[in-house]
Design an enzyme around this catalytic site. Structure first.
Site, PDB file in Angstrom:
ATOM      1  N   VAL A 110       0.151   4.417   5.596  1.00  0.00           N
ATOM      2  CA  VAL A 110      -1.204   3.605   5.841  1.00  0.00           C
ATOM      3  C   VAL A 110      -1.154   2.629   7.000  1.00  0.00           C
ATOM      4  O   VAL A 110      -2.299   2.229   7.446  1.00  0.00           O
ATOM      5  CB  VAL A 110      -1.982   2.922   4.583  1.00  0.00           C
ATOM      6  N   SER A 162      -4.622   4.424 -19.047  1.00  0.00           N
ATOM      7  CA  SER A 162      -6.062   4.694 -18.180  1.00  0.00           C
ATOM      8  C   SER A 162      -6.409   6.434 -18.581  1.00  0.00           C
ATOM      9  O   SER A 162      -7.391   6.561 -18.259  1.00  0.00           O
ATOM     10  CB  SER A 162      -5.808   4.450 -16.932  1.00  0.00           C
ATOM     11  N   THR A 174       4.013  -0.426   8.669  1.00  0.00           N
ATOM     12  CA  THR A 174       5.183  -0.709   9.753  1.00  0.00           C
ATOM     13  C   THR A 174       4.469  -0.760  10.988  1.00  0.00           C
ATOM     14  O   THR A 174       4.931  -1.499  11.866  1.00  0.00           O
ATOM     15  CB  THR A 174       5.970   0.595   9.601  1.00  0.00           C
ATOM     16  N   GLY A 220       0.803  -1.172  -0.012  1.00  0.00           N
ATOM     17  CA  GLY A 220       0.059   0.106   0.148  1.00  0.00           C
ATOM     18  C   GLY A 220       0.630   1.245   0.006  1.00  0.00           C
ATOM     19  O   GLY A 220       1.974   1.064   0.440  1.00  0.00           O
ATOM     20  N   PRO A 221       0.337   2.328  -0.176  1.00  0.00           N
ATOM     21  CA  PRO A 221       1.018   3.797  -0.484  1.00  0.00           C
ATOM     22  C   PRO A 221       1.513   3.928   1.030  1.00  0.00           C
ATOM     23  O   PRO A 221       1.082   3.229   2.169  1.00  0.00           O
ATOM     24  CB  PRO A 221      -0.075   4.685  -0.652  1.00  0.00           C
ATOM     25  N   PRO A 222       2.707   4.932   1.071  1.00  0.00           N
ATOM     26  CA  PRO A 222       3.120   5.171   2.321  1.00  0.00           C
ATOM     27  C   PRO A 222       2.231   5.778   3.398  1.00  0.00           C
ATOM     28  O   PRO A 222       1.198   6.515   3.159  1.00  0.00           O
ATOM     29  CB  PRO A 222       4.294   6.446   2.015  1.00  0.00           C
ATOM     30  N   LYS A 238      -7.961   5.903  -7.003  1.00  0.00           N
ATOM     31  CA  LYS A 238      -8.485   6.904  -8.231  1.00  0.00           C
ATOM     32  C   LYS A 238      -9.690   7.737  -7.420  1.00  0.00           C
ATOM     33  O   LYS A 238      -9.489   8.754  -7.520  1.00  0.00           O
ATOM     34  CB  LYS A 238      -8.653   6.553  -9.324  1.00  0.00           C
TER      35      LYS A 238
HETATM   36  P1  ADP Z   1       3.632   2.916   6.628  1.00  0.00           P
HETATM   37  O1  ADP Z   1       4.567   1.866   7.204  1.00  0.00           O
HETATM   38  O2  ADP Z   1       2.455   2.220   5.696  1.00  0.00           O
HETATM   39  O3  ADP Z   1       4.369   3.871   5.554  1.00  0.00           O
HETATM   40  P2  ADP Z   1       3.198   3.548   9.243  1.00  0.00           P
HETATM   41  O4  ADP Z   1       2.987   2.297   9.730  1.00  0.00           O
HETATM   42  O5  ADP Z   1       4.816   4.195   9.119  1.00  0.00           O
HETATM   43  O6  ADP Z   1       2.922   3.563   7.639  1.00  0.00           O
HETATM   44  O7  ADP Z   1       2.066   4.491   9.587  1.00  0.00           O
HETATM   45  C1  ADP Z   1       2.288   6.288   9.789  1.00  0.00           C
HETATM   46  C2  ADP Z   1       1.612   6.563  10.873  1.00  0.00           C
HETATM   47  O8  ADP Z   1       0.207   6.506  10.698  1.00  0.00           O
HETATM   48  C3  ADP Z   1       2.172   5.648  12.160  1.00  0.00           C
HETATM   49  O9  ADP Z   1       2.319   6.418  13.542  1.00  0.00           O
HETATM   50  C4  ADP Z   1       0.952   4.668  12.354  1.00  0.00           C
HETATM   51  O10 ADP Z   1       0.766   4.550  13.558  1.00  0.00           O
HETATM   52  C5  ADP Z   1      -0.252   5.742  11.912  1.00  0.00           C
HETATM   53  N1  ADP Z   1      -1.488   4.952  11.463  1.00  0.00           N
HETATM   54  C6  ADP Z   1      -1.494   4.587  10.090  1.00  0.00           C
HETATM   55  N2  ADP Z   1      -2.605   3.970   9.968  1.00  0.00           N
HETATM   56  C7  ADP Z   1      -3.246   3.886  11.109  1.00  0.00           C
HETATM   57  C8  ADP Z   1      -4.640   3.503  11.498  1.00  0.00           C
HETATM   58  N3  ADP Z   1      -5.439   2.629  10.770  1.00  0.00           N
HETATM   59  N4  ADP Z   1      -4.902   3.576  12.645  1.00  0.00           N
HETATM   60  C9  ADP Z   1      -3.880   4.362  13.639  1.00  0.00           C
HETATM   61  N5  ADP Z   1      -2.910   4.925  13.226  1.00  0.00           N
HETATM   62  C10 ADP Z   1      -2.528   4.746  11.896  1.00  0.00           C
END
Ligand code: ADP
Length: 812
Positions: free
Chosen positions: A364, A683, A367, A360-362, A726
């Site tokens: 979300v 697209s 991690t 997924g996008p950054p 989109k």
């Molecule tokens: P990714 O790894 O997808 O780039 P991260 O896990 O680093 O994203 O998420 C960035 C921040 O957003 C983190 O602090 C995370 O806890 C918070 N976050 C993302 N999605 C949620 C969610 N659904 N509920 C609560 N916090 C979220």
């Protein structure tokens, strides 16, 4: 013996029994005499030619031997010197003269007197060949014996070799070798010189054998002792040398410490052997040397790895669910998939199954989901970024022969984890590439393969590392660039972007609390309402996830903290009206949709690895010769879409009221702004066509419409991917009508309800419906009246104005 005639001479002599000593003829020796009986015999001898008969008592310990306790054969000797020692002891120097045998005892008290028969060997006895052979054999054997024994001087050996008479020879040799009393006596008993030689030879050979065995044994024993002693000795020496060289803290001390450490930790056998080998090498080095520090680093690495350390893993689905719920808002489907995955793990009870990949996008939460999983399973968590890794050595490490060599990232991650069963998150596995230095993907494949990874080999460690207890998780922004063999091992869970509503909830429930805590703010210190968060989302971020949102919230917290501290205030309230004070001027326009309907400007929708986005496509028509120009970093597929659109328009020119010769008379320039980002894919087809038709006809594109779909030459609209992202992007941009290919109908189910309810979807199969939906029915008045367009457009609108009537006639 042939030719030898035995003649005997009788003598009556005082007799002295010796203890543990045999006197042979021709032998000169000293001994001490203490027994009264013996002293008396000596006195008698001194008065009588100094001759005495010396024989040996059978048991040396017997203090007053009887006649039966004494051997019969002895040597008539001459006393050469007497020395009275203190304590009534006499030291005697005697010379053996001739052997004799007791015939009878004349007296036994107060000392022994015996009648002895002395054998007279004829002086002219002729030496036979046998004698000579015996002599040589005995001499050479004696020399061998002397060599082994090591106590016989070279002079003795030389003088013995010079003796001619074999009787004398055997007596002298017998007196010089180490034999038991009985053996010596046996030689003395033998009066025949040849037989005596043979007997002596026999004894010599068996003695040599014994000596050889003795030597063997002693060599063996010495080797064992030597090895230990040598090592001890050498170590001591090294210590001494090092302290002499001023090496105070000393390698020796260090080695000692490592040895102690080795005893206290449990290493696998192979690692232990390796450590011992390295310690041996280290010991021989100087403490400041470069090589010693290489070894030290290496040893430290081995000791730092959690070889057998483990955390107690448990898979409790209830607890896992609670933790996932506690840490994350929404993401229902994702959580469900993860719980299913954990359930399978629990049932199969091994980690050989597929590897979970969160795509997924950054921002979300990929991690943070991984972290929650680790927490739920009680595994230590380590993140290992694969972004930009292009060399196999980064995974596997460099061999120690390289300067500054280090273990690879896997071993690094294990060290960081501190247990051998952590959860390792392989972040951005799609950003891994390969170059001439080898393919990291193949190393990763080994790492992730449950059948192979129990003995993963790091080039630096040169030891097998067991990864079979590690739970691996991966993340990616897009699966397009993940190497196929890796992808085959993965179970993909897709997380798409969040809607505005979801972002608001995440911010209010999680991000705000987290950041306030991180900045030391209490609840009463910072007042921030939902509408303010919404304002931050819309005007300060433009993203699929919440990463920037979190950053902006952190920003607000920081600024608020400063205001609190410097202004002596108790609380800060942030509202949409004062937000600019904290975050600066707005970065984005929320309503990204065009402000008014424009000719030649259509809004497309694009999918990118970081989420969906709107895409403005501009078309200008100028007098020219039919050139098609495309700018804004457009990829090949997009260019081909543009050409397909031109062909489609040509086939419908008449119906659309466009000059049939437009492709010869005009140049068409297509531009997609934000040139820094490359754009590609099919697209945008229908958007390109719409913008072109708009420019050619002068009919404006409605500002509230966005579209996506591939176009064919015949004007059919084909399905595309990334619908959810989109549509979310369109929603963010304030669009209210979205044109989608009919075949993408099913994707609409994935779109959150609140987004869906705010949008009108027009599902299309052909380009005609697209144009009818997106373009204004009339050509734009504004363009005609204001003439604010460039010349080409004005010219075109005038021209198309003529055909416009026809086209409307057609449509009727
Ligand atoms: P990714 O790894 O997808 O780039 P991260 O896990 O680093 O994203 O998420 C960035 C921040 O957003 C983190 O602090 C995370 O806890 C918070 N976050 C993302 N999605 C949620 C969610 N659904 N509920 C609560 N916090 C979220």
């Amino acid at each position: 013996m042939p030719g030898s005639k035995k003649t005997y001479k009788k003598r009556i002599l005082p007799m002295l029994p010796l203890r543990g000593l045999t006197v042979f003829p021709h032998m000169i020796l000293t001994f001490d005499v203490g027994r009264e009986k013996s002293i008396k015999a000596l006195d008698e001898a001194m008065m009588n030619n100094q001759l005495i008969f010396l024989t040996t008592q059978k048991d040396a310990k017997n203090d007053s031997p009887d006649v039966d306790d004494i051997y019969n054969v002895g040597t008539i000797s001459r006393v050469k010197q007497l020395l009275r020692l203190p304590g009534n002891t006499i030291r005697v120097l005697v010379e053996g003269l001739n052997r004799a045998e007791v015939r009878k005892y004349v007296q036994t008290d107060p000392y022994f007197i015996a009648e002895v028969a002395e054998r007279i060997v004829p002086v002219n006895r002729k030496a036979s060949i046998t004698d000579e052979a015996l002599k040589r054999k005995v001499i050479s054997t004696f020399e061998d014996y002397a060599k082994l024994n090591g106590k016989i001087s070279a002079e003795t050996i030389a003088s013995i070799s010079a003796i001619e008479d074999i009787g004398q020879l055997s007596d002298i040799i017998a007196s010089n070798i180490q034999l038991r009393i009985e053996q010596k006596q046996a030689i003395l008993n033998e009066s025949d010189p040849e037989k005596r030689m043979e007997k002596l030879l026999e004894l010599l050979i068996s003695e040599i054998e014994i000596l050889e065995i003795e030597k063997d044994i002693s060599i063996r024993v010495r080797k064992q002792i030597d090895k230990m002693q040598r090592e001890y000795y050498l170590r001591e020496q090294i210590k001494a040398i090092q302290s002499e060289l001023g090496d105070k803290d000393g390698i020796a001390g260090e080695v000692e410490e490592y040895r102690k450490k080795l005893e206290s930790v449990k290493l696998p056998e192979e690692a232990e052997k390796k450590v011992l080998k390295e310690l041996d090498r280290l010991q021989k080095m100087q403490s400041g040397s470069a090589e010693s520090s290489v070894i030290r680093t290496y040893l430290d690495w081995i000791f730092d790895l959690p070889w057998s350390k483990k955390t107690r893993v448990m898979i409790d689905l209830k607890k896992a669910e609670a933790i996932l719920e506690e840490d994350h808002y929404g993401l229902e489907k994702v959580k469900e998939r993860i719980l299913e995955y954990l359930a399978v793990l629990k049932l199969t009870n091994n980690l050989k199954g597929p590897i979970l990949c969160l795509v997924g996008p950054p921002g979300v939460g990929k991690t943070s989901i991984a972290k929650s999983i680790a927490r739920a399973l009680n595994r230590n968590y380590v993140r290992m970024s694969l972004g930009g890794v292009r060399d196999e050595a980064e995974i596997r490490g460099h061999r120690r022969t390289y300067v500054g060599a280090m273990p690879g990232r896997i071993v690094n991650a294990l060290k960081q984890a501190g247990s051998s069963n952590p959860l390792i998150l392989l972040d951005e596995i799609d950003k891994m590439s390969s170059d001439f230095r080898g393919d990291p993907a193949s190393a990763m494949l080994e790492v992730l393969d449950g059948e192979q990874n129990f003995a993963f080999r790091d080039h630096y460690l040169e030891l097998p590392v067991d990864l079979s207890d590690v739970l691996f998780l991966t993340t990616a922004n897009s699966l397009d660039t993940v190497p196929r063999p890796l992808l085959d091992r993965m179970e993909v869970i897709t997380i798409s972007g969040y809607t505005e509503e979801e972002k608001v909830q995440i911010a209010m429930r999680y991000l705000l609390k987290k950041q306030m805590k991180a900045h030391g703010l209490k609840k009463k210190n910072l007042r921030i309402r939902e509408e303010t968060i919404r304002c931050i989302i819309n005007y300060y971020t433009r993203e699929a996830g919440v990463r920037n949102l979190e950053r902006e919230i952190a920003n607000v917290c920081r600024k608020a903290a400063r205001a609190l501290v410097s202004g002596n205030r108790k609380s800060v309230t942030i509202t949409p009206s004062n937000i600019e004070k904290y975050l600066g001027t707005r970065k984005y326009r929320y309503d990204k949709a065009n402000e008014r309907d424009e000719v030649g400007l259509a809004t497309g929708l694009a999918w990118t690895p970081v989420g969906g986005d709107t895409l403005a496509i501009e078309v200008t028509i100028m007098d020219g010769s039919g050139k098609l120009e495309l700018t804004g970093q457009l990829g090949d597929v997009m260019k081909e879409s543009a050409m397909a659109a031109v062909s489609f328009i040509r086939s419908r020119a008449e119906m659309l009221g466009i000059d049939k010769e437009f492709h010869r008379k005009y140049d068409i320039h297509i531009h997609v702004p934000e040139g820094a980002t490359p754009k590609d894919g099919p697209s945008a087809g229908i958007t390109l066509a719409s913008a072109m038709v708009s420019a050619l006809t002068g009919r404006a594109v409605k500002r509230n419409v966005a579209m996506t779909g591939e176009i064919t030459l015949r004007g059919r609209v084909l399905p595309i991917g990334g619908v959810k992202e989109k549509v979310l992007a369109a929603h963010r941009a304030g669009i209210d009508t979205v044109i989608l290919p009919l075949e993408n109908r099913k994707d609409i189910d994935d779109i959150p309800e609140n987004v869906k309810s705010g949008l009108k979807f027009v599902l299309v199969e052909d380009m005609d419906t697209v144009l009818n939906t997106a373009l204004a029915a009339e050509k734009s008045r504004r363009n005609i009246e204001s003439g604010d367009n460039d010349q080409g457009s004005v010219l075109l609108t005038e021209e198309s104005a003529v055909v416009d009537d026809q086209s409307s006639a057609h449509q009727m």
